[in-house]
Scaffold this motif. Structure first.
Motif, PDB file in Angstrom:
ATOM      1  N   MET A   1       0.853  -1.214   0.120  1.00  0.00           N
ATOM      2  CA  MET A   1       0.124   0.027   0.018  1.00  0.00           C
ATOM      3  C   MET A   1       0.879   1.312  -0.096  1.00  0.00           C
ATOM      4  SD  MET A   1      -2.868   0.937  -0.041  1.00  0.00           S
ATOM      5  CE  MET A   1      -4.090   2.385  -0.004  1.00  0.00           C
ATOM      6  N   LEU A   2       2.022   1.019   0.646  1.00  0.00           N
ATOM      7  CA  LEU A   2       2.749   2.357   0.752  1.00  0.00           C
ATOM      8  C   LEU A   2       3.434   2.607  -0.668  1.00  0.00           C
ATOM      9  CD1 LEU A   2       4.770   1.906   4.099  1.00  0.00           C
ATOM     10  CD2 LEU A   2       3.194   3.305   3.533  1.00  0.00           C
ATOM     11  N   ASP A   3       3.641   1.874  -1.557  1.00  0.00           N
ATOM     12  CA  ASP A   3       4.194   2.086  -2.875  1.00  0.00           C
ATOM     13  C   ASP A   3       3.035   2.911  -3.653  1.00  0.00           C
ATOM     14  OD1 ASP A   3       2.593  -0.257  -2.995  1.00  0.00           O
ATOM     15  OD2 ASP A   3       3.959  -1.265  -4.331  1.00  0.00           O
ATOM     16  N   ILE A   4       1.827   2.466  -3.425  1.00  0.00           N
ATOM     17  CA  ILE A   4       0.775   2.917  -4.110  1.00  0.00           C
ATOM     18  C   ILE A   4       0.484   4.458  -3.523  1.00  0.00           C
ATOM     19  CG2 ILE A   4      -1.858   2.915  -4.592  1.00  0.00           C
ATOM     20  CD1 ILE A   4      -1.650   0.147  -4.388  1.00  0.00           C
ATOM     21  N   LEU A   5       0.721   4.705  -2.097  1.00  0.00           N
ATOM     22  CA  LEU A   5       0.739   5.984  -1.716  1.00  0.00           C
ATOM     23  C   LEU A   5       1.743   7.012  -2.071  1.00  0.00           C
ATOM     24  CD1 LEU A   5      -0.482   5.510   2.097  1.00  0.00           C
ATOM     25  CD2 LEU A   5      -1.977   6.230   0.150  1.00  0.00           C
ATOM     26  N   ALA A   6       2.631   6.165  -2.545  1.00  0.00           N
ATOM     27  CA  ALA A   6       4.223   6.959  -3.196  1.00  0.00           C
ATOM     28  C   ALA A   6       3.797   7.682  -4.283  1.00  0.00           C
ATOM     29  CB  ALA A   6       5.482   6.072  -3.059  1.00  0.00           C
ATOM     30  N   VAL A 304      -7.196   0.874  -8.275  1.00  0.00           N
ATOM     31  CA  VAL A 304      -6.736   0.401  -9.628  1.00  0.00           C
ATOM     32  C   VAL A 304      -5.305   0.017  -9.322  1.00  0.00           C
ATOM     33  CG1 VAL A 304      -6.087   1.169 -12.123  1.00  0.00           C
ATOM     34  CG2 VAL A 304      -8.493   1.510 -10.994  1.00  0.00           C
ATOM     35  N   LEU A 305      -4.504   0.765  -8.928  1.00  0.00           N
ATOM     36  CA  LEU A 305      -3.128   0.550  -8.797  1.00  0.00           C
ATOM     37  C   LEU A 305      -2.983  -0.691  -7.847  1.00  0.00           C
ATOM     38  CD1 LEU A 305      -1.698   4.096  -8.514  1.00  0.00           C
ATOM     39  CD2 LEU A 305      -1.485   2.366 -10.268  1.00  0.00           C
ATOM     40  N   TRP A 306      -3.793  -0.820  -6.712  1.00  0.00           N
ATOM     41  CA  TRP A 306      -3.665  -2.018  -5.944  1.00  0.00           C
ATOM     42  C   TRP A 306      -3.857  -3.373  -6.840  1.00  0.00           C
ATOM     43  CZ3 TRP A 306      -6.840  -6.115  -4.307  1.00  0.00           C
ATOM     44  CH2 TRP A 306      -6.376  -6.637  -3.162  1.00  0.00           C
ATOM     45  N   LEU A 307      -4.778  -3.339  -7.422  1.00  0.00           N
ATOM     46  CA  LEU A 307      -5.375  -4.491  -8.445  1.00  0.00           C
ATOM     47  C   LEU A 307      -4.084  -4.698  -9.371  1.00  0.00           C
ATOM     48  CD1 LEU A 307      -9.172  -3.652  -9.215  1.00  0.00           C
ATOM     49  CD2 LEU A 307      -8.211  -5.485  -7.537  1.00  0.00           C
ATOM     50  N   MET A 308      -3.521  -3.697  -9.799  1.00  0.00           N
ATOM     51  CA  MET A 308      -2.378  -3.775 -10.887  1.00  0.00           C
ATOM     52  C   MET A 308      -1.290  -4.740 -10.249  1.00  0.00           C
ATOM     53  SD  MET A 308      -2.235  -0.392 -12.856  1.00  0.00           S
ATOM     54  CE  MET A 308      -3.491  -0.143 -14.475  1.00  0.00           C
ATOM     55  N   HIS A 310      -1.232  -6.385  -7.622  1.00  0.00           N
ATOM     56  CA  HIS A 310      -1.683  -7.783  -7.215  1.00  0.00           C
ATOM     57  C   HIS A 310      -1.913  -8.730  -8.610  1.00  0.00           C
ATOM     58  CE1 HIS A 310      -1.303  -5.636  -3.503  1.00  0.00           C
ATOM     59  NE2 HIS A 310      -1.366  -6.885  -2.825  1.00  0.00           N
ATOM     60  N   SER A 311      -1.646  -8.392  -9.404  1.00  0.00           N
ATOM     61  CA  SER A 311      -2.094  -8.926 -10.919  1.00  0.00           C
ATOM     62  C   SER A 311      -0.748  -9.119 -11.850  1.00  0.00           C
ATOM     63  CB  SER A 311      -3.233  -8.323 -11.469  1.00  0.00           C
ATOM     64  OG  SER A 311      -3.557  -8.967 -12.976  1.00  0.00           O
ATOM     65  N   GLY A 312      -0.852 -10.245 -12.311  1.00  0.00           N
ATOM     66  CA  GLY A 312       0.210 -10.403 -13.337  1.00  0.00           C
ATOM     67  C   GLY A 312       0.039  -9.889 -14.914  1.00  0.00           C
ATOM     68  N   LEU A 313      -1.079  -9.284 -14.977  1.00  0.00           N
ATOM     69  CA  LEU A 313      -1.335  -8.950 -16.335  1.00  0.00           C
ATOM     70  C   LEU A 313      -0.775  -7.503 -16.535  1.00  0.00           C
ATOM     71  CD1 LEU A 313      -5.266  -9.451 -16.370  1.00  0.00           C
ATOM     72  CD2 LEU A 313      -3.452 -10.503 -17.655  1.00  0.00           C
ATOM     73  N   PHE A 314      -0.294  -6.798 -15.675  1.00  0.00           N
ATOM     74  CA  PHE A 314       0.165  -5.458 -15.715  1.00  0.00           C
ATOM     75  C   PHE A 314       1.809  -5.418 -15.744  1.00  0.00           C
ATOM     76  CE2 PHE A 314      -4.052  -5.365 -14.182  1.00  0.00           C
ATOM     77  CZ  PHE A 314      -4.677  -4.457 -15.038  1.00  0.00           C
ATOM     78  N   ALA A 315       2.198  -4.057 -16.170  1.00  0.00           N
ATOM     79  CA  ALA A 315       3.650  -3.824 -16.387  1.00  0.00           C
ATOM     80  C   ALA A 315       3.750  -2.576 -15.532  1.00  0.00           C
ATOM     81  CB  ALA A 315       4.048  -3.740 -17.750  1.00  0.00           C
ATOM     82  N   LEU A 316       4.235  -2.650 -14.244  1.00  0.00           N
ATOM     83  CA  LEU A 316       4.546  -1.370 -13.349  1.00  0.00           C
ATOM     84  C   LEU A 316       5.992  -1.240 -13.194  1.00  0.00           C
ATOM     85  CD1 LEU A 316       1.715  -1.946 -10.570  1.00  0.00           C
ATOM     86  CD2 LEU A 316       1.610  -0.892 -13.003  1.00  0.00           C
ATOM     87  N   SER A 317       6.428   0.021 -13.216  1.00  0.00           N
ATOM     88  CA  SER A 317       7.900   0.337 -13.257  1.00  0.00           C
ATOM     89  C   SER A 317       8.105   0.818 -11.934  1.00  0.00           C
ATOM     90  CB  SER A 317       8.345   0.955 -14.469  1.00  0.00           C
ATOM     91  OG  SER A 317       7.557   2.213 -14.466  1.00  0.00           O
ATOM     92  N   SER A 318       7.220   1.341 -11.295  1.00  0.00           N
ATOM     93  CA  SER A 318       7.705   2.076  -9.989  1.00  0.00           C
ATOM     94  C   SER A 318       7.373   1.027  -8.941  1.00  0.00           C
ATOM     95  CB  SER A 318       6.576   2.974  -9.822  1.00  0.00           C
ATOM     96  OG  SER A 318       5.159   2.707  -9.854  1.00  0.00           O
ATOM     97  N   GLY A 319       8.413   1.170  -8.069  1.00  0.00           N
ATOM     98  CA  GLY A 319       8.339   0.492  -6.692  1.00  0.00           C
ATOM     99  C   GLY A 319       8.774  -0.737  -6.983  1.00  0.00           C
TER     100      GLY A 319
END
Length: 319
Positions: A1-6, A304-308, A310-319
């Motif tokens: 959750m902290l990385d989402i708040l960041a 949305v960011l939390w679901l991303m 915890h899902s393998g469908l998305f490409a997140l570069s932060s955190g």
């Protein structure tokens, strides 16, 4: 959750800073409008030009992205039109403006700043793609239908001509055309020009968020529960779900494309939405909807960011 708040906290701090500067009368609404004009006419076109000239055109104008995002947006627009016309018995002009609020995102002022923090440089490419859909498909379609509903003569040719002339003066589309031209001739710009474009482009995100915050000051919500509910659910829930569903139908799903599309589709409606509504007597509901959806966005984008995450469908570069 902290990385989402960041990711979300700096965005809403900038929005809050804009709100406080107007509330504290540090800057006036006229001065805030000047910042908004700078973003729309200078920073955003520079951002698009930079995205188009730093990447091959084949990478930028991804047909899969345009198809999935475009069809998803059209589906929500059509659903909003059907609900407004058939269920809520609104006239065509009102229905078109409500449908516009459900299907056109604030890509430049909110979608891009968030996507740039999550994805980095590819966010500028997605911005250009989303603005193609919004400025060449969704917004013209809504305005044509609204004009047809507003005019007693229903002169389609006159309406189309007026809409086309308005599009030719759109700074975002002008930036798109310049960027495509520069990318097509494939001649590098002199370094001073490149540096100036980079400086303008870098100002787009923070300045846009500042303007959104200042715009929210003084807005009121009075007796509009049904319209606001339709707009908020349509824009913050149905639009991202429709775009997400269309991307899942694509062959060889690219996680980066899906991430970018969902981040932009999750944004509130376009910032000039109240200006469109004002012409058709809907300035109250469109202004209130912009406020409600922008404030609710803090919750929905965090989800949305939390679901991303915890899902393998998305490409997140932060955190």
């Amino acid at each position: 959750m902290l990385d989402i708040l960041a990711i979300t906290t700096p965005i809403f701090l900038l929005i809050g800073f804009g709100y406080l500067t107007v509330a504290g009368r540090i800057i006036s609404r006229e001065q805030l409008q000047g910042v908004g004009i700078f973003v729309m006419y200078c920073a955003l076109p520079a951002l698009i030009i930079r995205a188009l000239t730093q990447n091959a055109l084949a990478e930028v104008f991804n047909p899969h992205y345009l198809l999935a995002y475009g069809v998803g947006s059209l589906a929500v627009f059509g659903l909003g039109l059907a609900i407004s016309l058939k269920v809520r018995r609104h006239p065509l002009g009102t229905s078109a403006i409500l449908s516009l609020g459900m299907s056109a995102s604030n890509s430049g002022f909110i979608g891009y700043p968030v996507a740039s923090m999550v994805l980095g440089p590819p966010a500028a490419i997605f911005l250009a793609l989303c603005m193609v859909i919004e400025n060449l498909l969704i917004i013209p379609l809504a305005l044509i239908l609204a004009e047809l509903g507003h005019q007693t003569g229903n002169d389609l040719r006159k309406t189309l001509r007026r809409t086309f002339l308005n599009l030719t003066r759109n700074p975002v589309l002008i930036g798109l055309l310049i960027g495509v031209l520069l990318a097509s001739i494939n001649i590098p710009l002199p370094q001073p020009f490149t540096k100036a474009i980079d400086m303008l482009a870098s100002a787009a995100g923070p300045a846009a968020l500042f303007v959104i915050g200042g715009t929210l000051h003084g807005l009121r919500v009075n007796g509009m529960a049904q319209d606001l509910g339709q707009l908020a659910i349509g824009k913050l829930v149905l639009h991202p779900l429709a775009v997400f569903g269309m991307f899942l139908l694509l062959p060889d799903l690219d996680p980066t494309l899906l991430t970018g599309a969902l981040l932009f589709a999750s944004a509130p409606m376009i910032s000039v939405y109240p200006l469109f509504g004002q012409r058709y007597g809907l300035d109250g509901v469109t202004t209130a909807a912009l406020m409600v959806c922008t404030l609710s966005y803090f919750v929905t984008i965090s989800l949305v960011l939390w679901l991303m995450r915890h899902s393998g469908l998305f490409a997140l570069s932060s955190g």
